[in-house]
Design a protein around this motif. Structure first.
Motif, PDB file in Angstrom:
ATOM      1  N   ARG A  62     -12.889 -14.764  -9.908  1.00 41.96           N
ATOM      2  CA  ARG A  62     -11.871 -13.143  -9.330  1.00 41.96           C
ATOM      3  C   ARG A  62     -13.282 -12.410  -8.233  1.00 41.96           C
ATOM      4  O   ARG A  62     -12.709 -11.901  -7.756  1.00 41.96           O
ATOM      5  N   ILE A  63     -14.223 -12.143  -8.655  1.00 41.75           N
ATOM      6  CA  ILE A  63     -15.219 -11.641  -8.224  1.00 41.75           C
ATOM      7  C   ILE A  63     -16.093 -12.332  -6.975  1.00 41.75           C
ATOM      8  O   ILE A  63     -17.371 -12.118  -6.386  1.00 41.75           O
ATOM      9  N   ARG A 114     -23.462  -9.857 -23.308  1.00 36.01           N
ATOM     10  CA  ARG A 114     -23.815  -8.864 -24.482  1.00 36.01           C
ATOM     11  C   ARG A 114     -22.159  -7.992 -25.072  1.00 36.01           C
ATOM     12  O   ARG A 114     -21.498  -8.384 -25.785  1.00 36.01           O
ATOM     13  N   MET A 115     -22.106  -7.591 -23.768  1.00 33.82           N
ATOM     14  CA  MET A 115     -20.538  -7.108 -23.162  1.00 33.82           C
ATOM     15  C   MET A 115     -19.567  -7.888 -23.632  1.00 33.82           C
ATOM     16  O   MET A 115     -18.144  -7.369 -24.691  1.00 33.82           O
ATOM     17  N   MET A 116     -18.915  -9.271 -23.149  1.00 30.39           N
ATOM     18  CA  MET A 116     -18.470  -9.954 -23.337  1.00 30.39           C
ATOM     19  C   MET A 116     -17.638 -10.358 -25.459  1.00 30.39           C
ATOM     20  O   MET A 116     -16.720 -10.784 -25.040  1.00 30.39           O
ATOM     21  N   LEU A 117     -18.807 -10.599 -25.742  1.00 31.97           N
ATOM     22  CA  LEU A 117     -18.712 -10.962 -27.432  1.00 31.97           C
ATOM     23  C   LEU A 117     -17.337 -10.355 -27.729  1.00 31.97           C
ATOM     24  O   LEU A 117     -16.840 -11.434 -28.129  1.00 31.97           O
ATOM     25  N   PRO A 118     -17.064  -8.852 -28.333  1.00 28.53           N
ATOM     26  CA  PRO A 118     -16.297  -8.747 -29.094  1.00 28.53           C
ATOM     27  C   PRO A 118     -14.586  -9.523 -28.474  1.00 28.53           C
ATOM     28  O   PRO A 118     -14.129  -9.761 -29.379  1.00 28.53           O
ATOM     29  N   ILE A 148     -12.292 -11.130 -19.942  1.00 33.59           N
ATOM     30  CA  ILE A 148     -13.248 -10.370 -20.093  1.00 33.59           C
ATOM     31  C   ILE A 148     -14.568 -10.648 -19.624  1.00 33.59           C
ATOM     32  O   ILE A 148     -15.814 -10.027 -18.861  1.00 33.59           O
ATOM     33  N   VAL A 149     -14.649 -11.812 -18.293  1.00 31.26           N
ATOM     34  CA  VAL A 149     -16.136 -12.459 -18.036  1.00 31.26           C
ATOM     35  C   VAL A 149     -16.276 -11.136 -16.705  1.00 31.26           C
ATOM     36  O   VAL A 149     -16.883 -10.288 -16.192  1.00 31.26           O
ATOM     37  N   ARG A 150     -15.211 -11.169 -15.890  1.00 29.62           N
ATOM     38  CA  ARG A 150     -14.677  -9.822 -14.872  1.00 29.62           C
ATOM     39  C   ARG A 150     -15.317  -8.680 -15.383  1.00 29.62           C
ATOM     40  O   ARG A 150     -15.745  -8.189 -14.536  1.00 29.62           O
ATOM     41  N   GLY A 151     -13.910  -8.401 -16.105  1.00 27.01           N
ATOM     42  CA  GLY A 151     -15.268  -7.149 -16.912  1.00 27.01           C
ATOM     43  C   GLY A 151     -16.024  -6.310 -17.386  1.00 27.01           C
ATOM     44  O   GLY A 151     -16.627  -5.168 -16.973  1.00 27.01           O
ATOM     45  N   ALA A 152     -16.813  -7.562 -17.507  1.00 29.69           N
ATOM     46  CA  ALA A 152     -18.081  -7.269 -18.612  1.00 29.69           C
ATOM     47  C   ALA A 152     -19.293  -7.276 -16.737  1.00 29.69           C
ATOM     48  O   ALA A 152     -20.553  -6.428 -16.896  1.00 29.69           O
ATOM     49  N   ILE A 153     -19.025  -8.048 -16.078  1.00 26.28           N
ATOM     50  CA  ILE A 153     -19.294  -7.913 -14.522  1.00 26.28           C
ATOM     51  C   ILE A 153     -19.803  -6.872 -14.207  1.00 26.28           C
ATOM     52  O   ILE A 153     -19.989  -6.262 -13.094  1.00 26.28           O
ATOM     53  N   LEU A 188     -25.720 -11.895 -15.456  1.00 26.99           N
ATOM     54  CA  LEU A 188     -25.164 -12.137 -16.676  1.00 26.99           C
ATOM     55  C   LEU A 188     -25.832 -12.364 -18.162  1.00 26.99           C
ATOM     56  O   LEU A 188     -25.169 -11.934 -19.434  1.00 26.99           O
ATOM     57  N   PRO A 189     -26.882 -11.500 -18.481  1.00 30.49           N
ATOM     58  CA  PRO A 189     -27.648 -11.728 -19.979  1.00 30.49           C
ATOM     59  C   PRO A 189     -26.985 -10.343 -19.888  1.00 30.49           C
ATOM     60  O   PRO A 189     -26.985  -9.919 -21.348  1.00 30.49           O
TER      61      PRO A 189
END
Length: 218
Positions: free
Chosen positions: A40-41, A139-143, A102-107, A134-135
């Protein structure tokens, strides 16, 4: 109490099937989430469009319809799936689509300064993603991933509709053969699904705690 003692041994084999589906579909969902989220990015418009179509299609249609389509409709086009594989593919693709956001939003939430600093260090695009972005993003993706996996667990109950003898299927068979078991069966199902979900809840919280060590909060 005798009803519960009779129900539990008969319903336990379904727990194994449910856990197998959960583990396989979770692995597929996480892999798909990262592939689609990064797609997506992407800097390539074609990849962004393809992944956007996939994400919106699977998020915008019913999981039940997707399950029936994969198991009943695709064989007409030459794609034959076993009930187990159909369940895993449907669940993995469906929740992978949600996970991709979730992945896109965190990145996207990583400050631009991190990217600029890594460019200043002459890092390649892949190095910036792997070593810097990514590191922090994981961390932000986990919840979000924790919630998605619990939702996936609840979604496994639908595989009973394609003849998989999972936890729900076993419970419904018992309930249909003895109507007096209706209340005890659903109490047992409620408890067993919670017991399966509990390690997911505890595990994700532990990962969040470990990932947040050494992180300075504003």
């Amino acid at each position: 109490m005798s009803a519960y003692l009779d129900i539990v041994p008969k319903i336990l084999p379904g727990v194994i099937v449910t856990i197998e589906i959960l583990l396989a579909a979770s692995c597929l969902a996480i892999v798909v989430a990262f592939i689609a989220g990064l797609g997506r990015i992407s800097r390539f418009a074609f990849i962004r469009r393809i992944t956007a179509v996939y994400v919106e299609l699977f998020r915008g249609t019913s999981l039940l319809v997707q399950l029936f389509w994969i198991f009943f409709a695709l064989p007409a086009f030459g794609f034959q799936f076993t009930p187990f594989l159909a369940g895993v593919v449907a669940l993995g693709l469906n929740y992978g689509a949600y996970g991709s956001e979730i992945v896109r939003g965190a990145i996207m939430a990583i400050p631009q300064g991190q990217t600029e600093a890594s460019i200043a260090l002459n890092m390649t695009r892949w190095q910036r993603l792997r070593l810097v972005i990514l590191p922090q993003a994981i961390r932000m993706m986990l919840p979000g991933f924790g919630n998605t996996l619990i939702e996936l667990l609840k979604g496994t109950s639908l595989v009973s509709l394609i003849t998989l003898t999972d936890l729900t299927y076993k419970g419904l068979i018992l309930q249909n053969t003895n109507l007096s078991y209706t209340f005890p069966v659903f109490i047992v199902l409620l408890v067993l699904y919670f017991i399966i979900a509990l390690p997911l809840i505890i595990g994700v919280r532990k990962l969040e705690k470990n990932a947040s060590r050494g992180v300075v909060r504003a």
